[in-house]
Scaffold this motif. Structure first.
Motif, PDB file in Angstrom:
ATOM      1  N   GLU A   1       0.840  -1.190   0.000  1.00 16.64           N
ATOM      2  CA  GLU A   1       0.000   0.000   0.000  1.00 16.64           C
ATOM      3  C   GLU A   1       0.881   1.248   0.000  1.00 16.64           C
ATOM      4  O   GLU A   1       2.020   1.211   0.473  1.00 16.64           O
ATOM      5  CB  GLU A   1      -0.901   0.027   1.239  1.00 16.64           C
ATOM      6  N   ILE A   2       0.340   2.336  -0.530  1.00 18.28           N
ATOM      7  CA  ILE A   2       1.103   3.588  -0.623  1.00 18.28           C
ATOM      8  C   ILE A   2       0.711   4.535   0.510  1.00 18.28           C
ATOM      9  O   ILE A   2      -0.458   4.885   0.671  1.00 18.28           O
ATOM     10  CB  ILE A   2       0.847   4.298  -1.962  1.00 18.28           C
ATOM     11  N   GLY A   3       1.701   4.939   1.292  1.00 23.30           N
ATOM     12  CA  GLY A   3       1.495   6.012   2.264  1.00 23.30           C
ATOM     13  C   GLY A   3       1.757   7.349   1.586  1.00 23.30           C
ATOM     14  O   GLY A   3       2.304   7.399   0.485  1.00 23.30           O
ATOM     15  N   THR A   4       1.365   8.430   2.233  1.00 19.29           N
ATOM     16  CA  THR A   4       1.579   9.768   1.654  1.00 19.29           C
ATOM     17  C   THR A   4       2.259  10.676   2.663  1.00 19.29           C
ATOM     18  O   THR A   4       1.726  10.932   3.747  1.00 19.29           O
ATOM     19  CB  THR A   4       0.243  10.403   1.215  1.00 19.29           C
ATOM     20  N   LEU A   5       3.445  11.159   2.302  1.00 21.02           N
ATOM     21  CA  LEU A   5       4.184  12.074   3.167  1.00 21.02           C
ATOM     22  C   LEU A   5       3.888  13.520   2.778  1.00 21.02           C
ATOM     23  O   LEU A   5       3.503  13.806   1.646  1.00 21.02           O
ATOM     24  CB  LEU A   5       5.687  11.802   3.060  1.00 21.02           C
ATOM     25  N   ASP A   6       4.083  14.417   3.730  1.00 18.85           N
ATOM     26  CA  ASP A   6       3.758  15.833   3.513  1.00 18.85           C
ATOM     27  C   ASP A   6       4.864  16.715   4.108  1.00 18.85           C
ATOM     28  O   ASP A   6       4.671  17.364   5.137  1.00 18.85           O
ATOM     29  CB  ASP A   6       2.402  16.140   4.162  1.00 18.85           C
ATOM     30  N   PRO A   7       6.040  16.760   3.462  1.00 20.95           N
ATOM     31  CA  PRO A   7       7.162  17.512   4.040  1.00 20.95           C
ATOM     32  C   PRO A   7       6.970  19.021   4.065  1.00 20.95           C
ATOM     33  O   PRO A   7       7.635  19.714   4.834  1.00 20.95           O
ATOM     34  CB  PRO A   7       8.339  17.135   3.128  1.00 20.95           C
ATOM     35  N   LEU A   8       6.058  19.537   3.255  1.00 24.60           N
ATOM     36  CA  LEU A   8       5.800  20.979   3.266  1.00 24.60           C
ATOM     37  C   LEU A   8       4.688  21.371   4.242  1.00 24.60           C
ATOM     38  O   LEU A   8       4.403  22.546   4.425  1.00 24.60           O
ATOM     39  CB  LEU A   8       5.458  21.468   1.861  1.00 24.60           C
ATOM     40  N   GLY A   9       4.083  20.365   4.860  1.00 28.60           N
ATOM     41  CA  GLY A   9       3.052  20.662   5.859  1.00 28.60           C
ATOM     42  C   GLY A   9       1.818  21.316   5.276  1.00 28.60           C
ATOM     43  O   GLY A   9       1.279  22.271   5.854  1.00 28.60           O
ATOM     44  N   CYS A  10       1.347  20.803   4.149  1.00 28.56           N
ATOM     45  CA  CYS A  10       0.176  21.389   3.478  1.00 28.56           C
ATOM     46  C   CYS A  10      -1.051  21.423   4.382  1.00 28.56           C
ATOM     47  O   CYS A  10      -1.889  22.322   4.265  1.00 28.56           O
ATOM     48  CB  CYS A  10      -0.151  20.603   2.211  1.00 28.56           C
ATOM     49  N   GLU A  11      -1.167  20.466   5.277  1.00 26.64           N
ATOM     50  CA  GLU A  11      -2.345  20.390   6.144  1.00 26.64           C
ATOM     51  C   GLU A  11      -1.982  20.566   7.620  1.00 26.64           C
ATOM     52  O   GLU A  11      -2.756  20.201   8.510  1.00 26.64           O
ATOM     53  CB  GLU A  11      -3.051  19.047   5.929  1.00 26.64           C
ATOM     54  N   ALA A  12      -0.819  21.128   7.884  1.00 26.95           N
ATOM     55  CA  ALA A  12      -0.360  21.311   9.274  1.00 26.95           C
ATOM     56  C   ALA A  12      -0.601  22.744   9.739  1.00 26.95           C
ATOM     57  O   ALA A  12      -0.454  23.689   8.966  1.00 26.95           O
ATOM     58  CB  ALA A  12       1.116  20.969   9.390  1.00 26.95           C
ATOM     59  N   ASN A  13      -0.947  22.884  11.007  1.00 28.13           N
ATOM     60  CA  ASN A  13      -1.157  24.207  11.598  1.00 28.13           C
ATOM     61  C   ASN A  13       0.067  24.698  12.370  1.00 28.13           C
ATOM     62  O   ASN A  13       0.087  25.816  12.871  1.00 28.13           O
ATOM     63  CB  ASN A  13      -2.367  24.187  12.530  1.00 28.13           C
ATOM     64  N   GLY A  14       1.078  23.839  12.493  1.00 24.61           N
ATOM     65  CA  GLY A  14       2.298  24.208  13.199  1.00 24.61           C
ATOM     66  C   GLY A  14       3.410  23.264  12.782  1.00 24.61           C
ATOM     67  O   GLY A  14       3.152  22.187  12.227  1.00 24.61           O
ATOM     68  N   ILE A  15       4.644  23.631  13.069  1.00 26.36           N
ATOM     69  CA  ILE A  15       5.779  22.805  12.649  1.00 26.36           C
ATOM     70  C   ILE A  15       5.784  21.468  13.380  1.00 26.36           C
ATOM     71  O   ILE A  15       6.161  20.440  12.810  1.00 26.36           O
ATOM     72  CB  ILE A  15       7.118  23.554  12.846  1.00 26.36           C
ATOM     73  N   LEU A  16       5.325  21.446  14.637  1.00 24.43           N
ATOM     74  CA  LEU A  16       5.258  20.165  15.354  1.00 24.43           C
ATOM     75  C   LEU A  16       4.211  19.250  14.726  1.00 24.43           C
ATOM     76  O   LEU A  16       4.414  18.033  14.617  1.00 24.43           O
ATOM     77  CB  LEU A  16       4.940  20.397  16.832  1.00 24.43           C
ATOM     78  N   GLU A  17       3.116  19.839  14.273  1.00 22.79           N
ATOM     79  CA  GLU A  17       2.078  19.029  13.627  1.00 22.79           C
ATOM     80  C   GLU A  17       2.581  18.466  12.305  1.00 22.79           C
ATOM     81  O   GLU A  17       2.237  17.346  11.931  1.00 22.79           O
ATOM     82  CB  GLU A  17       0.819  19.873  13.397  1.00 22.79           C
ATOM     83  N   LEU A  18       3.418  19.220  11.597  1.00 24.38           N
ATOM     84  CA  LEU A  18       4.032  18.716  10.365  1.00 24.38           C
ATOM     85  C   LEU A  18       4.805  17.431  10.662  1.00 24.38           C
ATOM     86  O   LEU A  18       4.637  16.413   9.981  1.00 24.38           O
ATOM     87  CB  LEU A  18       4.952  19.787   9.776  1.00 24.38           C
ATOM     88  N   PHE A  19       5.650  17.465  11.695  1.00 24.54           N
ATOM     89  CA  PHE A  19       6.424  16.282  12.053  1.00 24.54           C
ATOM     90  C   PHE A  19       5.535  15.142  12.543  1.00 24.54           C
ATOM     91  O   PHE A  19       5.738  13.981  12.182  1.00 24.54           O
ATOM     92  CB  PHE A  19       7.454  16.630  13.130  1.00 24.54           C
ATOM     93  N   GLU A  20       4.563  15.466  13.367  1.00 28.80           N
ATOM     94  CA  GLU A  20       3.700  14.444  13.954  1.00 28.80           C
ATOM     95  C   GLU A  20       2.910  13.691  12.888  1.00 28.80           C
ATOM     96  O   GLU A  20       2.773  12.465  12.953  1.00 28.80           O
ATOM     97  CB  GLU A  20       2.758  15.079  14.974  1.00 28.80           C
TER      98      GLU A  20
END
Length: 283
Positions: free
Chosen positions: A253-272
Motif C-alpha cells: 500500500e502507498i502512504g503519503t508524506l507531507d514535508p511541506l506541511g500542506c495540512e499542518a497548523n504548526g511545525i510540530l504538527e508537520l512532524f507528527e
C-alpha cells in the motif's frame, strides 16, 4: 449614535492590533512560515511566498511575489537551490541591502547530505537541525531587526525549542520500534529525517522534471520482492503514477508524506503527521 460608538471601538481595536506589528517577514516555504508563526505571533506580519502544495523547486515568481519580497523587513529562505527560480530576485534584493536570511547557511557543511556541489536542501525535515541551528538563527535576526521585542521572541523560541526536543525524544522511541527500516519515497525530502532516526531511504525521483525509466521502476520492484524495501510513500505535490505501478506489482500500500506541511497548523504538527504516516505503513 450606537453605530458611531461601535465603529469607534472597532477602530481602536484595529489601531491597537496594528501597533503591535513591528515588521513584515516574507518566507519562501510553508515550514518556515509555521516556525515564524510560533516565534513572532502577533508582533509581525508574515507573508508566505510559495503556497503549500506548490513545488518550490519549480515555482516561478509572479510580479505580485516580487512586490511582496520588496515589502519584507526580513526575507527568510531555505537556500541550497531549493527556491531555484526565486534565487535571482533574492540575490538582487540582498545586494540592495534587504535582510535576506538563508537558513541553510547555518547548517555545518559536514552535516549536509547529497552531492558536494549540490547538497540535499530539505534541512527543515530534521528536528535537531531546527532546534540546534535554524530556530536560534531566526531568533538572532529577529532580535537584531526588532530589539524592542527581543524578550518576547526569545521566550517563544525557547518554548519552541523545548517542544522540538520533546518530539525528537518521542520520535526516537517510536522509530526504534518500527519494523520496516528500509523505505521507498517518491522524492528525496526525507533523507535528513531518515538519517536522524535510523531509516534507509531509496528515492524514486532524484530530481524534479525527470521521468522514472522502466528500468529504474523494475529495479525497485525487484528490491521490494527481495525484501530490501518494505514500505512505499508518495508525496503531496509529486506525481504518483510510477508509485502506483510499483504498488500494483508488489502488493504494497502507498502512504503519503507531507514535508511541506500542506495540512499542518504548526511545525510540530508537520512532524507528527509524517511520523504517524511512517508508522502506519512501516509497522
Amino acid at each position: 449614535m450606537m453605530f458611531r460608538k461601535t465603529l469607534y471601538i472597532f477602530l481602536l481595536i484595529m489601531l491597537s492590533y496594528t501597533s503591535l506589528i513591528s515588521m513584515t517577514i516574507v518566507v519562501t516555504i510553508n515550514p518556515y512560515y509555521l516556525i515564524l508563526k510560533d516565534m513572532v505571533k502577533d508582533r509581525a506580519r508574515i507573508l508566505l511566498l510559495i503556497e503549500p502544495g506548490k513545488n518550490p523547486h519549480l515555482y516561478s515568481p509572479t510580479i505580485e511575489d516580487v512586490k511582496n519580497l520588496m515589502k519584507g523587513d526580513l526575507i527568510v529562505a531555505n537556500g541550497l537551490n531549493l527556491e531555484t527560480f526565486i534565487s535571482p530576485e533574492l540575490s538582487k534584493l540582498k545586494k540592495k541591502g534587504l535582510n535576506v536570511l538563508y537558513l541553510s547557511d547555518f547548517i555545518p557543511r559536514g552535516e549536509l547530505m547529497g552531492e558536494k556541489d549540490r547538497p540535499n536542501p530539505h534541512i527543515w525535515m530534521d528536528p535537531v537541525f531546527l532546534y540546534r541551528y535554524i530556530v536560534p538563527a531566526i531568533l538572532k535576526e529577529l532580535k537584531r531587526i526588532d530589539p524592542k521585542n527581543s524578550d518576547f521572541y526569545e521566550r517563544n523560541a525557547i518554548d519552541l525549542i523545548e517542544r522540538l526536543k520533546k518530539f525528537d525524544r518521542f520520535c526516537r522511541e517510536k522509530m526504534e520500534k518500527m519494523k520496516c527500516k528500509s523505505i521507498l519515497t517518491a522524492h528525496p525530502s526525507l533523507v535528513y529525517f531518515a538519517r536522524r532516526y535510523g531509516i534507509k531511504v531509496t528515492s524514486l525521483f532524484s530530481g524534479h522534471g525527470k521521468q522514472v525509466t522502466v528500468k529504474e521502476t523494475m529495479n525497485v520492484i525487484r528490491s521490494i520482492r527481495k525484501g530490501e524495501i518494505c514500505a512505499i510513500f508518495s508525496e503531496k505535490g509529486i506525481n504518483s503514477k510510477a508509485m502506483e505501478v510499483i504498488a500494483s506489482e508488489t502488493g504494497l500500500e502507498i502512504g503519503t508524506l507531507d514535508p511541506l506541511g500542506c495540512e499542518a497548523n504548526g511545525i510540530l504538527e508537520l512532524f507528527e503527521k509524517n511520523l504517524k504516516e511512517l508508522i502506519r505503513f512501516g509497522g
